[in-house]
Write a protein that holds these residues in place. Structure first.
Motif, PDB file in Angstrom:
ATOM      1  N   ILE A 270      -0.040   2.596   9.973  1.00 29.63           N
ATOM      2  CA  ILE A 270      -0.989   1.661   9.351  1.00 29.63           C
ATOM      3  C   ILE A 270      -1.304   2.118   7.931  1.00 29.63           C
ATOM      4  O   ILE A 270      -1.274   1.332   6.979  1.00 29.63           O
ATOM      5  CB  ILE A 270      -2.293   1.574  10.179  1.00 29.63           C
ATOM      6  N   GLU A 271      -1.564   3.425   7.800  1.00 27.51           N
ATOM      7  CA  GLU A 271      -1.920   3.962   6.486  1.00 27.51           C
ATOM      8  C   GLU A 271      -0.814   3.718   5.468  1.00 27.51           C
ATOM      9  O   GLU A 271      -1.063   3.312   4.334  1.00 27.51           O
ATOM     10  CB  GLU A 271      -2.192   5.463   6.588  1.00 27.51           C
ATOM     11  N   ARG A 272       0.418   3.956   5.943  1.00 27.19           N
ATOM     12  CA  ARG A 272       1.556   3.776   5.034  1.00 27.19           C
ATOM     13  C   ARG A 272       1.631   2.327   4.566  1.00 27.19           C
ATOM     14  O   ARG A 272       1.815   2.033   3.399  1.00 27.19           O
ATOM     15  CB  ARG A 272       2.843   4.165   5.765  1.00 27.19           C
ATOM     16  N   VAL A 274      -0.740   0.229   4.379  1.00 23.54           N
ATOM     17  CA  VAL A 274      -1.834  -0.066   3.471  1.00 23.54           C
ATOM     18  C   VAL A 274      -1.541   0.509   2.085  1.00 23.54           C
ATOM     19  O   VAL A 274      -1.733  -0.153   1.065  1.00 23.54           O
ATOM     20  CB  VAL A 274      -3.155   0.521   4.023  1.00 23.54           C
ATOM     21  N   ARG A 275      -1.052   1.753   2.098  1.00 25.15           N
ATOM     22  CA  ARG A 275      -0.760   2.407   0.813  1.00 25.15           C
ATOM     23  C   ARG A 275       0.298   1.665   0.022  1.00 25.15           C
ATOM     24  O   ARG A 275       0.213   1.510  -1.178  1.00 25.15           O
ATOM     25  CB  ARG A 275      -0.319   3.849   1.046  1.00 25.15           C
ATOM     26  N   GLN A 276       1.303   1.193   0.779  1.00 18.59           N
ATOM     27  CA  GLN A 276       2.387   0.488   0.092  1.00 18.59           C
ATOM     28  C   GLN A 276       1.951  -0.894  -0.369  1.00 18.59           C
ATOM     29  O   GLN A 276       2.732  -1.652  -0.912  1.00 18.59           O
ATOM     30  CB  GLN A 276       3.601   0.350   1.017  1.00 18.59           C
ATOM     31  N   GLY A 277       0.705  -1.204  -0.084  1.00 11.04           N
ATOM     32  CA  GLY A 277       0.157  -2.462  -0.563  1.00 11.04           C
ATOM     33  C   GLY A 277       0.642  -3.666   0.201  1.00 11.04           C
ATOM     34  O   GLY A 277       0.426  -4.802  -0.189  1.00 11.04           O
ATOM     35  N   THR A 278       1.321  -3.409   1.325  1.00 13.92           N
ATOM     36  CA  THR A 278       1.732  -4.541   2.142  1.00 13.92           C
ATOM     37  C   THR A 278       0.458  -5.124   2.736  1.00 13.92           C
ATOM     38  O   THR A 278      -0.219  -4.461   3.503  1.00 13.92           O
ATOM     39  CB  THR A 278       2.626  -4.072   3.299  1.00 13.92           C
ATOM     40  N   ILE A 279       0.133  -6.289   2.347  1.00 12.30           N
ATOM     41  CA  ILE A 279      -1.095  -6.859   2.872  1.00 12.30           C
ATOM     42  C   ILE A 279      -0.818  -7.383   4.272  1.00 12.30           C
ATOM     43  O   ILE A 279      -0.094  -8.356   4.468  1.00 12.30           O
ATOM     44  CB  ILE A 279      -1.624  -7.993   1.965  1.00 12.30           C
ATOM     45  N   GLY A 280      -1.396  -6.729   5.218  1.00 10.22           N
ATOM     46  CA  GLY A 280      -1.228  -7.150   6.613  1.00 10.22           C
ATOM     47  C   GLY A 280      -2.191  -8.259   6.909  1.00 10.22           C
ATOM     48  O   GLY A 280      -2.824  -8.824   6.011  1.00 10.22           O
ATOM     49  N   PHE A 281      -2.316  -8.531   8.172  1.00 13.18           N
ATOM     50  CA  PHE A 281      -3.222  -9.587   8.611  1.00 13.18           C
ATOM     51  C   PHE A 281      -4.628  -9.273   8.106  1.00 13.18           C
ATOM     52  O   PHE A 281      -5.350 -10.129   7.643  1.00 13.18           O
ATOM     53  CB  PHE A 281      -3.184  -9.653  10.139  1.00 13.18           C
ATOM     54  N   ALA A 282      -4.991  -8.005   8.167  1.00 11.37           N
ATOM     55  CA  ALA A 282      -6.259  -7.588   7.593  1.00 11.37           C
ATOM     56  C   ALA A 282      -6.084  -6.163   7.114  1.00 11.37           C
ATOM     57  O   ALA A 282      -6.177  -5.235   7.887  1.00 11.37           O
ATOM     58  CB  ALA A 282      -7.373  -7.664   8.621  1.00 11.37           C
ATOM     59  N   ASP A 301       3.100  -3.148  12.889  1.00  8.71           N
ATOM     60  CA  ASP A 301       2.862  -1.705  13.048  1.00  8.71           C
ATOM     61  C   ASP A 301       3.384  -1.235  14.398  1.00  8.71           C
ATOM     62  O   ASP A 301       4.017  -0.182  14.509  1.00  8.71           O
ATOM     63  CB  ASP A 301       1.372  -1.379  12.946  1.00  8.71           C
ATOM     64  N   PHE A 302       3.117  -2.024  15.437  1.00 12.57           N
ATOM     65  CA  PHE A 302       3.593  -1.666  16.783  1.00 12.57           C
ATOM     66  C   PHE A 302       5.121  -1.632  16.803  1.00 12.57           C
ATOM     67  O   PHE A 302       5.729  -0.762  17.407  1.00 12.57           O
ATOM     68  CB  PHE A 302       3.108  -2.670  17.836  1.00 12.57           C
ATOM     69  N   VAL A 303       5.715  -2.617  16.135  1.00 10.23           N
ATOM     70  CA  VAL A 303       7.177  -2.695  16.139  1.00 10.23           C
ATOM     71  C   VAL A 303       7.752  -1.493  15.394  1.00 10.23           C
ATOM     72  O   VAL A 303       8.688  -0.853  15.861  1.00 10.23           O
ATOM     73  CB  VAL A 303       7.653  -4.030  15.521  1.00 10.23           C
TER      74      VAL A 303
END
Ligand SMILES: Nc1ncnc2c1ncn2[C@@H]1O[C@H](COP(=O)(O)OP(=O)(O)OP(=O)(O)O)[C@@H](O)[C@H]1O
Ligand SMILES: [Mg+2]
Length: 543
Positions: A270-272, A274-282, A301-303
């Motif tokens: 998850i951190e990665r 977020v850091r990479q700026g991939t905007i996830g669902f939230a 993330d699970f995948v």
């Protein structure tokens, strides 16, 4: 119609035995137990298989949460989400069962996507505990297993279908009931596939695929193919009932699946992201840690972690359980109905010992448990370490109460030594009282005075403790000849003083005392005689 040409049970057993012998030698034997089929066990009129009487779900999400609150501290979000998922699931079950009775075709066509649940969170924070209490409240059979025990083929490890069969066992053979059960699979993070370097590979992908079928809808045979005995029973039933078709499978359409895992390393994923700026669902804001970070987990993330998209896709409800703080741990001890404090109180009470936990003591235990980093399990670890020697040493030591306070926690050995000393004193006092009572009884039976000196009592106590026998039995043993011997001295006014020496060598002591008594009596007799004869002599001149 002609009867199928079927062998008798005895013939069948013999055939099978012969077959097994040729295949496996003498290592395998076949035994048969003819038992009534579960459906028959209930007899006519039993609720089994008839529909509505079996199980009717009547709970509200808030009722479920209130029930969970009695046992589980915190995890409010998890309680809510679980309560809703469970209510939705069983309300749908109610609806479908009604529909099945009224309009079977429509029931078959009605679609419903099951709300299977995945619980995430660190170890020991209540995941399994929540599920267990929900199943108890709802009153459906519940099966729990670790994902790691399965293997793809079911050959080395267990077979995932066994879980469904276990539900039938959990429902005491009631197949209908088993179909509404809850299957809970722990440690699913460990079946992440080897494509990912995160999880441990236990042919995880294969297990995930095997679970997929179950989670959706499948018919599971009641008897496992490798269950020889079960197959044999089925064959015999077939013969007995004249080959009438009987339900041989369990459908998993209404079985609710809950899976859980610690997913320790998914935080990194998850951190990665977020850091990479991939905007996830939230995307979580910076600086979030631990449990909070987990709440932002996405399917991707699970995948990436190694779960198959089809697998995680069938677990639409996600619940995150939070780490427990020191205060939470304290509250678990203080307030949860399942608190281990009750467990310890019961354990000591079984030995006649009352244990009291002071509030400050509980706080200290909570602090120590938090250091363990194993959630509420740490509480048990700390208490075990702390009270283990108390559980061993105190029973039978004479100590009958103690308090777990800060002092005890700081220096348990010192407290234990004090308790043992107090216990010894109390025990010695009790034993001394029994010994005195023995002497008293001996005295009253022979119309004598019998006394035990302090030295004698100390010696008796010492022996009773060392030889681990009841004081009454010890006294009876030591003074066994006194019952007879004292008959010779009945009514003597001189008290029998039993000293330490009397305990050491009771017979010699008694015989010496009797001889002394006898001599003394004779002397008295002679003196009396003498005085009488003096009297007589004195008298005679007067006569
Ligand atoms: N929030 C809580 N409130 C009250 N008791 C709790 C709580 N969390 C855990 N416990 C206690 O700790 C024990 C272990 O918790 P549980 O089995 O639920 O852990 P878990 O979250 O499933 O951990 P794991 O991931 O290791 O399986 C429970 O049996 C219960 O006694
Ligand atoms: Mg668990």
């Amino acid at each position: 119609m002609s009867e199928p040409n079927f062998p008798s049970p005895e013939e069948l057993q013999k055939k099978l035995s012969d077959f097994m012998k040729t295949q496996f030698g003498n290592h395998v034997s076949v035994s048969t137990q003819v038992s009534a089929a579960p459906e028959e066990a209930g007899g006519p009129g039993s609720a089994v298989g008839t529909g509505d009487e079996v199980f009717e779900f009547r709970h509200l999400p808030r009722d479920i949460k209130a029930h969970l609150d009695r046992y589980v501290i915190r995890q409010d979000d998890a309680k809510r989400v679980l309560a809703i998922a469970v209510c939705d699931h069983y309300n749908n079950v109610n609806y479908m069962r009604k529909l099945e009775r009224e309009d079977e075709k429509k029931a078959r066509e009605t679609e419903y996507t099951k709300q299977n649940v995945i619980l995430l969170g660190p170890t020991g924070v209540g995941k399994t505990y929540l599920v267990k209490h929900i199943a108890e409240l709802v009153g459906v059979p519940f099966v729990k297993a670790d994902a790691t025990k399965f293997s793809e083929t079911g050959y080395v490890g267990g077979d995932v279908e066994d879980l469904v069969r276990e539900l039938v066992q959990g429902a005491n053979g009631d197949v209908e009931m088993a179909q509404y059960g809850i299957i809970y699979i722990d440690e699913v993070d460990k079946i992440a596939s080897s494509a990912s370097t995160m999880g441990r590979d236990v042919s995880g992908r294969g297990v995930q695929t095997a679970l997929l079928k179950l989670m959706e809808e499948t018919e599971v045979p009641l008897r496992a193919p490798n269950d020889i005995q079960g197959q044999l029973q089925a064959a015999m039933e077939f013969q007995r009932t004249g080959g009438k078709p009987k339900r041989q499978t369990i459908n998993t359409r209404h079985v609710l699946f809950l899976v859980s895992g610690a997913f320790e390393k998914i935080r990194g994923v998850i951190e990665r992201r977020v850091r990479q700026g991939t905007i996830g669902f939230a995307a979580p804001p910076d600086g979030q840690q631990g449990g909070e970070m987990l709440e932002h987990v996405t399917t991707a993330d699970f995948v990436e972690y190694g779960l198959e998209p089809e697998f995680i896709g069938r677990l639409p409800v996600r619940v995150v359980c939070r780490e427990l703080s020191v205060e939470d741990l304290f509250e678990i001890l203080q307030r949860s109905e399942g608190s281990i404090v009750r467990q310890y109180e019961r354990a000591f009470r079984a030995y006649g010992i009352e244990v009291f936990f002071e509030e400050a003591g509980l706080k200290r235990i909570a602090e120590l448990a938090a250091v363990e980093k194993t959630g509420a399990r740490g509480l048990l670890t700390v208490c075990e370490r702390l009270l283990r020697s108390f559980k061993y040493e105190l029973p039978g030591s004479g100590a009958n109460r103690f308090t777990v306070d800060v002092g005890l926690i700081e220096d348990p050995e010192k407290r234990l030594a004090e308790l043992l000393e107090q216990g010894q004193r109390a025990l010695a006092e009790e034993l001394a009282a029994v010994a005195r009572e023995f002497a008293q009884r001996l005295a009253s039976r022979h119309n004598l005075k019998v006394e035990l000196t302090q030295g004698a009592i100390a010696k008796l106590v010492e022996r009773a403790v060392a030889e681990n026998i009841h004081m009454r039995d010890l006294c009876a043993e030591v003074f066994k000849d006194y019952e007879f011997g004292l008959k010779l001295a009945e009514g003597t006014t001189e008290p029998l003083i039993l000293t330490e020496e009397a305990v050491g060598n009771p017979d010699r002591y008694l015989s010496e005392w009797l001889v002394k008594r006898y001599r003394a009596d004779r002397r008295t007799g002679e003196e009396q005689m003498a005085s009488k004869s003096v009297d007589l002599c004195g008298d005679s001149p007067a006569r």
